[in-house]
Write a protein that holds these residues in place. Structure first.
Motif, PDB file in Angstrom:
ATOM      1  N   ASN A  17       0.804  -1.222   0.000  1.00 30.58           N
ATOM      2  CA  ASN A  17       0.000   0.000   0.000  1.00 30.58           C
ATOM      3  C   ASN A  17       0.841   1.279   0.000  1.00 30.58           C
ATOM      4  OD1 ASN A  17      -2.551  -1.299   0.009  1.00 30.58           O
ATOM      5  ND2 ASN A  17      -2.172  -1.845   2.138  1.00 30.58           N
ATOM      6  N   SER A  19       3.221   4.209  -1.514  1.00 35.10           N
ATOM      7  CA  SER A  19       3.267   4.860  -2.819  1.00 35.10           C
ATOM      8  C   SER A  19       4.589   4.541  -3.502  1.00 35.10           C
ATOM      9  CB  SER A  19       3.125   6.377  -2.675  1.00 35.10           C
ATOM     10  OG  SER A  19       4.311   6.932  -2.135  1.00 35.10           O
ATOM     11  N   TYR A  21       6.416   6.681  -4.870  1.00 34.50           N
ATOM     12  CA  TYR A  21       7.332   7.728  -4.443  1.00 34.50           C
ATOM     13  C   TYR A  21       8.084   7.288  -3.181  1.00 34.50           C
ATOM     14  CZ  TYR A  21       9.227  12.039  -2.620  1.00 34.50           C
ATOM     15  OH  TYR A  21      10.088  12.970  -2.120  1.00 34.50           O
ATOM     16  N   LYS A  61       1.419   7.237 -14.822  1.00 30.34           N
ATOM     17  CA  LYS A  61       0.895   7.089 -13.466  1.00 30.34           C
ATOM     18  C   LYS A  61       1.704   7.966 -12.516  1.00 30.34           C
ATOM     19  CE  LYS A  61      -0.782   2.441 -14.245  1.00 30.34           C
ATOM     20  NZ  LYS A  61      -0.778   1.039 -13.813  1.00 30.34           N
ATOM     21  N   ALA A  62       1.032   8.591 -11.586  1.00 28.74           N
ATOM     22  CA  ALA A  62       1.685   9.490 -10.635  1.00 28.74           C
ATOM     23  C   ALA A  62       2.360   8.686  -9.524  1.00 28.74           C
ATOM     24  CB  ALA A  62       0.659  10.442 -10.031  1.00 28.74           C
ATOM     25  N   ASP A  64       3.264   9.588  -6.596  1.00 28.19           N
ATOM     26  CA  ASP A  64       2.793   9.849  -5.234  1.00 28.19           C
ATOM     27  C   ASP A  64       1.439   9.216  -4.933  1.00 28.19           C
ATOM     28  OD1 ASP A  64       1.483  11.581  -6.942  1.00 28.19           O
ATOM     29  OD2 ASP A  64       1.553  13.284  -5.573  1.00 28.19           O
ATOM     30  N   SER A  65       0.695   8.814  -5.963  1.00 27.19           N
ATOM     31  CA  SER A  65      -0.620   8.213  -5.711  1.00 27.19           C
ATOM     32  C   SER A  65      -0.736   6.761  -6.186  1.00 27.19           C
ATOM     33  CB  SER A  65      -1.719   9.052  -6.364  1.00 27.19           C
ATOM     34  OG  SER A  65      -1.535   9.103  -7.754  1.00 27.19           O
ATOM     35  N   THR A  66       0.203   6.275  -6.952  1.00 26.65           N
ATOM     36  CA  THR A  66       0.169   4.887  -7.406  1.00 26.65           C
ATOM     37  C   THR A  66       0.770   4.006  -6.325  1.00 26.65           C
ATOM     38  OG1 THR A  66       0.411   5.595  -9.694  1.00 26.65           O
ATOM     39  CG2 THR A  66       0.885   3.293  -9.231  1.00 26.65           C
ATOM     40  N   LYS A  67       0.106   2.916  -6.039  1.00 31.23           N
ATOM     41  CA  LYS A  67       0.541   2.007  -4.981  1.00 31.23           C
ATOM     42  C   LYS A  67       1.482   0.934  -5.537  1.00 31.23           C
ATOM     43  CE  LYS A  67      -2.162   3.957  -1.993  1.00 31.23           C
ATOM     44  NZ  LYS A  67      -1.578   5.044  -1.253  1.00 31.23           N
ATOM     45  N   ASP A  70       0.086  -1.964  -7.452  1.00 30.21           N
ATOM     46  CA  ASP A  70      -0.374  -1.740  -8.823  1.00 30.21           C
ATOM     47  C   ASP A  70       0.681  -2.061  -9.872  1.00 30.21           C
ATOM     48  OD1 ASP A  70      -2.816  -0.842  -7.789  1.00 30.21           O
ATOM     49  OD2 ASP A  70      -2.111   1.241  -7.705  1.00 30.21           O
TER      50      ASP A  70
END
Length: 142
Positions: A17, A19, A21, A61-62, A64-67, A70
């Protein structure tokens, strides 16, 4: 020589879970290119710098928001800590992997074995076998 004698024991573990980043920062801070992914005391995947680049950033895909979940590889190949390095090095070449998570027979993560670890303990022989296998082009005709 056994894998346990050459592996890196101090292993950072990513959470599925987190990010991308956060995981990229860990990789940069530790100067590593992959992290095992664990959940509920179980190895559930591997995330590499290549996964982040190719499966996420290159597809817009960003970070900071992609887990992690994914883009991680969930088909985890591993070796046992009491395996012979020469056998594992040959296997790394066959399956074309530069690093393998190391587990004990209870399947708990106990380390990571990289080609550099193989080269440092066994000399160029076993590492050379693995590199040759990894570098071999796929058999596209057959």
């Amino acid at each position: 020589m056994r894998v346990s004698e050459a592996m890196t024991r101090d292993v950072q573990v990513a959470n599925p879970n987190q990010s991308l980043y956060d995981v990229a920062r860990i990789m940069a801070d530790c100067d590593i290119g992959c992290l095992p992914v664990g959940e509920n005391d179980k190895l559930v995947g591997m995330i590499t710098d290549r996964d982040i680049t190719v499966r996420a950033i290159a597809k817009g895909k960003a970070a900071d928001s992609t887990k992690v979940r994914d883009v991680m590889s969930s088909d985890v190949k591993y070796c046992y800590d009491d395996a012979e390095i020469s056998d594992v090095a040959r296997n790394m070449g066959d399956i074309k992997l530069h690093r393998l998570p190391v587990v004990d027979h209870d399947k708990h993560l106990v380390g990571i074995l990289a080609l550099a670890d193989v080269a440092n303990c066994e000399g160029p022989g076993d590492a050379g076998v693995a590199v040759c296998g990894i570098s071999e082009p796929p058999d596209v005709l057959g």
